[in-house]
Structures are given as structure tokens and as C-alpha cells.
Write an enzyme that holds these catalytic residues in place. Structure first.
Site, short mmCIF file in Angstrom:
data_model
loop_
_atom_site.label_atom_id
_atom_site.label_comp_id
_atom_site.label_asym_id
_atom_site.label_seq_id
_atom_site.Cartn_x
_atom_site.Cartn_y
_atom_site.Cartn_z
N GLY A 58 7.68 -12.54 19.08
CA GLY A 58 8.56 -12.44 17.92
C GLY A 58 9.81 -11.66 18.28
O GLY A 58 9.82 -10.86 19.22
N LYS A 104 15.32 -5.54 5.85
CA LYS A 104 15.53 -4.44 6.81
C LYS A 104 16.88 -4.53 7.54
O LYS A 104 17.47 -3.51 7.87
CB LYS A 104 14.39 -4.40 7.83
CG LYS A 104 13.07 -3.93 7.22
CD LYS A 104 11.98 -3.81 8.27
CE LYS A 104 10.67 -3.41 7.62
NZ LYS A 104 9.58 -3.26 8.59
N GLY A 117 12.07 -10.95 15.33
CA GLY A 117 12.62 -10.69 14.01
C GLY A 117 12.66 -9.20 13.73
O GLY A 117 12.63 -8.37 14.64
N GLY A 118 12.71 -8.86 12.45
CA GLY A 118 12.85 -7.46 12.07
C GLY A 118 11.73 -6.58 12.60
O GLY A 118 11.98 -5.46 13.07
N ASP A 177 9.33 2.50 12.13
CA ASP A 177 8.28 1.54 12.51
C ASP A 177 7.84 1.73 13.97
O ASP A 177 6.65 1.71 14.27
CB ASP A 177 8.79 0.11 12.35
CG ASP A 177 8.79 -0.35 10.90
OD1 ASP A 177 8.01 0.20 10.11
OD2 ASP A 177 9.58 -1.26 10.57
N GLY A 198 -2.35 -3.65 12.18
CA GLY A 198 -1.20 -2.81 11.89
C GLY A 198 -1.42 -1.77 10.81
O GLY A 198 -0.44 -1.14 10.37
N LEU A 202 0.82 -1.22 0.00
CA LEU A 202 0.00 0.00 0.00
C LEU A 202 0.85 1.26 0.00
O LEU A 202 0.33 2.37 -0.14
CB LEU A 202 -0.89 0.02 1.25
CG LEU A 202 -1.94 -1.07 1.34
CD1 LEU A 202 -2.60 -1.03 2.71
CD2 LEU A 202 -2.98 -0.89 0.24
N ASN A 211 14.07 0.89 7.99
CA ASN A 211 12.97 0.87 7.02
C ASN A 211 12.94 2.13 6.15
O ASN A 211 12.12 2.23 5.25
CB ASN A 211 11.62 0.69 7.73
CG ASN A 211 11.11 1.98 8.35
OD1 ASN A 211 11.90 2.87 8.70
ND2 ASN A 211 9.79 2.11 8.48
P1 ATR Z 1 9.68 -9.72 10.38
O1 ATR Z 1 10.54 -8.66 9.78
O2 ATR Z 1 8.26 -9.74 9.92
O3 ATR Z 1 9.78 -9.76 11.88
P2 ATR Z 1 11.44 -11.98 10.35
O4 ATR Z 1 12.63 -11.14 10.71
O5 ATR Z 1 11.60 -13.11 9.38
O6 ATR Z 1 10.27 -11.11 9.79
O7 ATR Z 1 10.84 -12.54 11.72
C1 ATR Z 1 9.71 -13.35 11.73
C2 ATR Z 1 9.30 -13.59 13.17
O8 ATR Z 1 8.15 -14.44 13.20
C3 ATR Z 1 10.36 -14.30 13.99
O9 ATR Z 1 10.24 -13.88 15.31
C4 ATR Z 1 9.95 -15.76 13.81
O10 ATR Z 1 10.43 -16.61 14.80
P3 ATR Z 1 11.91 -17.28 14.64
O11 ATR Z 1 12.89 -16.23 15.02
O12 ATR Z 1 11.89 -18.42 15.57
O13 ATR Z 1 12.01 -17.69 13.19
C5 ATR Z 1 8.47 -15.63 13.92
N1 ATR Z 1 7.73 -16.76 13.32
C6 ATR Z 1 7.59 -17.04 12.02
N2 ATR Z 1 6.82 -18.15 11.84
C7 ATR Z 1 6.47 -18.58 13.09
C8 ATR Z 1 5.67 -19.65 13.60
N3 ATR Z 1 5.07 -20.51 12.78
N4 ATR Z 1 5.52 -19.74 14.94
C9 ATR Z 1 6.12 -18.85 15.78
N5 ATR Z 1 6.89 -17.82 15.36
C10 ATR Z 1 7.05 -17.68 14.05
#
Ligand code: ATR
Length: 275
Positions: A122, A61, A124-125, A97, A235, A16, A82
Site C-alpha cells: 500500500g 488525513k 495510501g495514507g 501513526d 492493528g 474506538l 492524524n
Molecule cells: P488509507 O489511509 O487506509 O491508506 P487510502 O489512502 O485510500 O487509505 O489508501 C488505500 C490503499 O489501499 C492504497 O494503497 C490502495 O491502492 P491504490 O493506491 O492503488 O488505490 C490500496 N488498495 C485499496 N483497495 C485495494 C485492492 N483491492 N487491491 C490492492 N490495493 C488496494
């Protein structure tokens, strides 16, 4: 010719951001072009781009932070970028963000985040981008739960407030009690699966927020409603607010986000999270 901006990510077809920035530019009277560039190779795509600024989304990112000649203090703190601004000597990287999320919660939803016992799902990024801003907004304790424990430990280390930030395991969730704020920053539901979350995490004082929007946010928001959370927020507002912060970095004008948010929300369910 106007100034040129782009969003780099993979995939970005449903993003978007071009629509949001076009609306902001029209409102502010700025002559700019903003396109989405789908790439798996950020280094090559950025090297070929001679525009004035960029947004960076999944999965780049972290790589973007490494490519910048300089970083803002908040981008350095979370290690993910970002927003890029063209500067002498290379890209200046920032992360909007976290401020976008806090603005959405405090300005649009009129929530006071101070003192809130918070659970971040979570590491991750997405999670790394918002964690510092939540702490700065005055939340009380921050519990970070991630499937891969090494990443939640690493995020807690980077945040550097051991008395306030606690990494935990998914298996610990049933024993953690109720939270005032639960933020889903996993990408799990983008693949249609929600990790198992006990309803004891949420109650009548709880605000539940998913960093995704549209279909990807449905499972977590449904869980929050089943757990009797006070609010379940997706979000979309954060997306518009982080875009406004990026726009302000590029043009020195912070657009009014209300009308753009209302327009997007009118058909939100059909949207696909992509930013
Ligand atoms: P983003 O930028 O969206 O955070 P990312 O850096 O790939 O993307 O991080 C994805 C997050 O979703 C991580 O915290 C990941 O957990 P891991 O570090 O263990 O990979 C979490 N995640 C993705 N699929 C998941 C699942 N099926 N169950 C629980 N956590 C999940």
C-alpha cells in the site's frame, strides 16, 4: 468546562477512539470531552469546531495536512496528519501513526526492527504515515508495493533514500523472496478482498502486521499463518499506541496503554476498523 477534542472522519460510527481517550482521561485525571464527528467535508467541520485538539482519520488525513498552519517534522515528511493541536494562528499538525506502530511492535511484542528486510503493501495514507517511522526504527531495505504504481513511486521519492527504499509492482512479488517484516497498509480487506500474495513472501522468521484490526484484519492474518509466518499481528495495539501519543501531545502525559489494550482485545474480533 473541560477541554474538548474530537475525531473527524467518514465513517466514524464504529470508532474506538472515544472509548480509548475516555479511559486515558480517567487514568490521568484529565477533564476532557472526546467525540466522533462524521463528516465528508473536513474544512467545514473543522471551521465549526472550537475545541482544543482533534484526531483525523479516513479519508481526511491528507487534507488535514494541507489545512494546518504548521506541521511537525514527521508530519511534513509523510504528508499526512492524524493529530491536530490548537495553536496560536491555527492548527499544528502531527502524525502519531508511525510511532504508534513502532511502539506496539517494539514495546508490546518485544520485536527488534533493526536490520529487518521489510515489505510495505500500500502507498495510501496509512502506508505514508508509518513508512518514515519504520525507517527511523532501523529496518534494512523497504520495498513498497502498491496497486497504483504512481503512488508507490511518489512515496519512495518522498522518503528520499534510493539505496534503501524500492518501489515495486504487485507482479514483482513472486520474485522478491522472503521478508522479515510484511506490513499490510492497503484498505483492500476492509472491502473483503485481499490482493494476491505469494506465500514465498513469508517464512519462519517473518512478522506480518495488518494496520487494520477486527474483521478487516482477518484475511491478511490468515494468509500470514498459511505462509508459516512467525507472528501475525493486527492493528489494535497500534491504534491504542497512536492514541496515547496524541493524548501526550495534548496533555503532556503519556498514559499506560496496557490495561486499555487488554480490555479492547478481549472482544477484538467483533470490532470494525474505523480509525
Ligand atoms: P488509507 O489511509 O487506509 O491508506 P487510502 O489512502 O485510500 O487509505 O489508501 C488505500 C490503499 O489501499 C492504497 O494503497 C490502495 O491502492 P491504490 O493506491 O492503488 O488505490 C490500496 N488498495 C485499496 N483497495 C485495494 C485492492 N483491492 N487491491 C490492492 N490495493 C488496494
Amino acid at each position: 468546562m473541560g477541554r474538548r477534542y474530537a475525531l473527524f472522519g467518514h465513517p466514524v460510527a464504529h470508532s474506538l477512539s472515544p472509548r480509548i481517550h475516555a479511559a486515558f482521561a480517567e487514568q490521568a485525571g484529565v477533564d476532557m470531552d472526546y467525540t466522533a464527528i462524521d463528516t465528508e467535508d473536513l474544512d467545514a467541520a473543522l471551521a465549526a469546531f472550537d475545541g482544543d485538539g482533534a484526531n483525523i482519520t479516513l479519508p481526511h488525513k491528507e487534507r488535514a495536512a494541507a489545512l494546518c498552519a504548521s506541521l511537525s517534522a514527521r508530519a511534513r515528511r509523510c504528508g499526512v496528519v492524524n493529530t491536530l493541536v490548537r495553536a496560536d494562528g491555527g492548527w499544528h499538525g502531527d502524525n502519531t501513526d508511525g510511532l504508534g506502530l513502532v511502539r506496539d511492535l517494539t514495546d508490546r511484542h518485544r520485536l527488534d526492527l533493526r536490520g529487518r528486510r521489510t515489505l510495505l503493501l500500500g502507498a495510501g495514507g496509512g502506508a505514508r504515515g508509518v513508512a518514515p517511522a519504520l525507517l527511523d526504527a532501523g529496518i534494512a531495505e523497504l520495498f513498497i508495493v502498491n496497486r497504483t504504481a504512481a503512488r508507490s513511486d511518489a512515496l519512495a521519492d518522498v522518503l528520499g533514500e534510493p539505496g534503501r527504499v524500492h518501489p515495486r509492482y504487485f507482479d514483482d512479488l513472486p520474485a522478491l523472496g522472503e521478508f522479515d517484516l510484511v506490513v499490510n497498509a492497503t484498505s483492500a480487506t476492509r472491502h473483503g478482498e485481499l490482493p494476491k500474495l505469494p506465500i514465498s513472501l513469508a517464512g519462519r522468521r517473518t512478522t506480518a502486521v495488518d494496520l487494520s484490526y477486527g474483521e478487516a484484519a482477518i484475511p491478511f492474518l490468515a494468509w500470514a499463518r498459511a505462509a508459516n509466518a512467525r507472528e501475525a499481528i493486527d492493528g489494535l495495539g497500534m491504534l491504542v499506541e497512536q492514541a496515547a501519543e496524541s493524548f501526550a501531545l495534548w496533555h503532556g502525559i503519556r498514559p499506560d496503554t496496557g490495561a486499555v489494550f487488554a480490555q479492547l482485545q478481549a472482544h477484538a474480533i467483533s470490532l470494525v476498523s474505523a480509525d
